[in-house]
Design a protein around this motif. Structure first.
Motif, short mmCIF file in Angstrom:
data_model
loop_
_atom_site.label_atom_id
_atom_site.label_comp_id
_atom_site.label_asym_id
_atom_site.label_seq_id
_atom_site.Cartn_x
_atom_site.Cartn_y
_atom_site.Cartn_z
N LEU A 1 0.82 -1.22 0.00
CA LEU A 1 0.00 0.00 0.00
C LEU A 1 0.85 1.27 0.00
O LEU A 1 0.38 2.32 -0.43
CB LEU A 1 -0.98 -0.01 1.18
CG LEU A 1 -2.19 -0.91 0.98
CD1 LEU A 1 -2.97 -1.07 2.28
CD2 LEU A 1 -3.08 -0.38 -0.12
N ASP B 1 -3.93 3.41 -3.08
CA ASP B 1 -5.37 3.34 -3.29
C ASP B 1 -5.83 2.08 -4.00
O ASP B 1 -6.95 2.03 -4.51
CB ASP B 1 -5.83 4.58 -4.09
CG ASP B 1 -5.54 5.86 -3.34
OD1 ASP B 1 -5.77 5.89 -2.11
OD2 ASP B 1 -5.09 6.83 -3.97
N LEU C 1 -6.19 -3.03 -0.43
CA LEU C 1 -6.94 -2.54 0.73
C LEU C 1 -7.86 -3.63 1.28
O LEU C 1 -7.89 -3.88 2.50
CB LEU C 1 -7.76 -1.31 0.34
CG LEU C 1 -6.96 -0.03 0.08
CD1 LEU C 1 -7.81 0.99 -0.65
CD2 LEU C 1 -6.43 0.53 1.39
N LEU D 1 -11.00 -0.46 5.94
CA LEU D 1 -10.29 -0.86 4.73
C LEU D 1 -11.26 -1.33 3.64
O LEU D 1 -11.05 -1.05 2.45
CB LEU D 1 -9.26 -1.94 5.07
CG LEU D 1 -8.07 -1.40 5.87
CD1 LEU D 1 -7.32 -2.53 6.56
CD2 LEU D 1 -7.13 -0.60 4.97
N ARG E 1 -12.71 1.80 2.12
CA ARG E 1 -11.72 2.45 1.25
C ARG E 1 -11.60 1.70 -0.08
O ARG E 1 -11.49 2.32 -1.13
CB ARG E 1 -10.36 2.52 1.94
CG ARG E 1 -10.27 3.62 2.99
CD ARG E 1 -8.93 3.68 3.67
NE ARG E 1 -7.83 3.87 2.73
CZ ARG E 1 -6.55 3.64 3.03
NH1 ARG E 1 -6.21 3.23 4.25
NH2 ARG E 1 -5.61 3.83 2.13
#
Length: 186
Positions: free
Chosen positions: A17, A22, A27, A55, A58
């Motif tokens: 990450l 992103d 994630l 997570l 996201r």
């Protein structure tokens, strides 16, 4: 595994990450690592589920169709006691990726837990179709057939399916009688 042993994969995912901050799959996979720590009793604190949920969200912000993010939310909701939201997330994950064996397995398990045996059986059959090389999937497909047939009242057919899943298709009358006896008791 211990908490210390579970740190290594988490560290590797965090490093990934750093390079791709992103990436929805990274994630969701890191979230899954946190969830597994919680699920296996390595770290049963609330913050672990909170981190897994963060997570997942996201991952979904980066890719709203992320099957892994949806599956992870299903796991989190299940542990938080919201079975209906968990089912919703698992079914959304399935719609995003209908061949993912983890999604098929866990959706079937959740549907089994809430008493939807016939629907769970469909997921277990699809699990076996998606991955016929994993022996565990035969057991789950057999269990699914048992759940589906018992739900509609076919005990003998359920016993044959259960015996076949346990004994790899090699069924003799003694084993079949034994399995039928157990299923009549339940």
């Amino acid at each position: 595994p211990s908490f210390a042993e579970s740190q290594r994969p988490v560290g590797n995912l965090r490093h990934g990450l750093e390079l791709f901050p992103d990436d929805p799959l990274l994630l969701a996979t890191l979230g899954e690592a946190y969830f597994v720590r919680y699920d296996w009793g390595i770290a049963r604190e609330d913050w672990v589920l909170d981190r897994a949920e963060e997570l997942a969200r996201r991952a979904l912000a980066g890719d709203p169709s992320s099957a892994q993010g949806k599956k992870l939310l299903g796991h989190v909701e299940r542990y938080r006691g919201s079975v209906s939201r968990a089912c919703q997330h698992f079914l959304e994950a399935y719609r995003s990726d209908p061949t993912d064996t983890g999604i098929l397995l866990h959706t079937g398990m959740l549907l089994s837990e809430v008493g939807w045996g016939e629907l769970a059986a469909r997921f277990y059959r699809r699990l076996l179709e998606a991955d016929p090389l994993t022996p565990f999937n035969y057991l789950m497909a057999g269990l699914g057939q048992v759940l589906g047939t018992v739900a509609v009242g076919h005990l003998d057919q359920a016993a044959v399916a259960h015996a076949a899943s346990i004994f790899g298709g090699q069924i003799d009358m003694t084993m079949l009688s034994f399995v039928k006896m157990i299923w009549r008791m339940v």
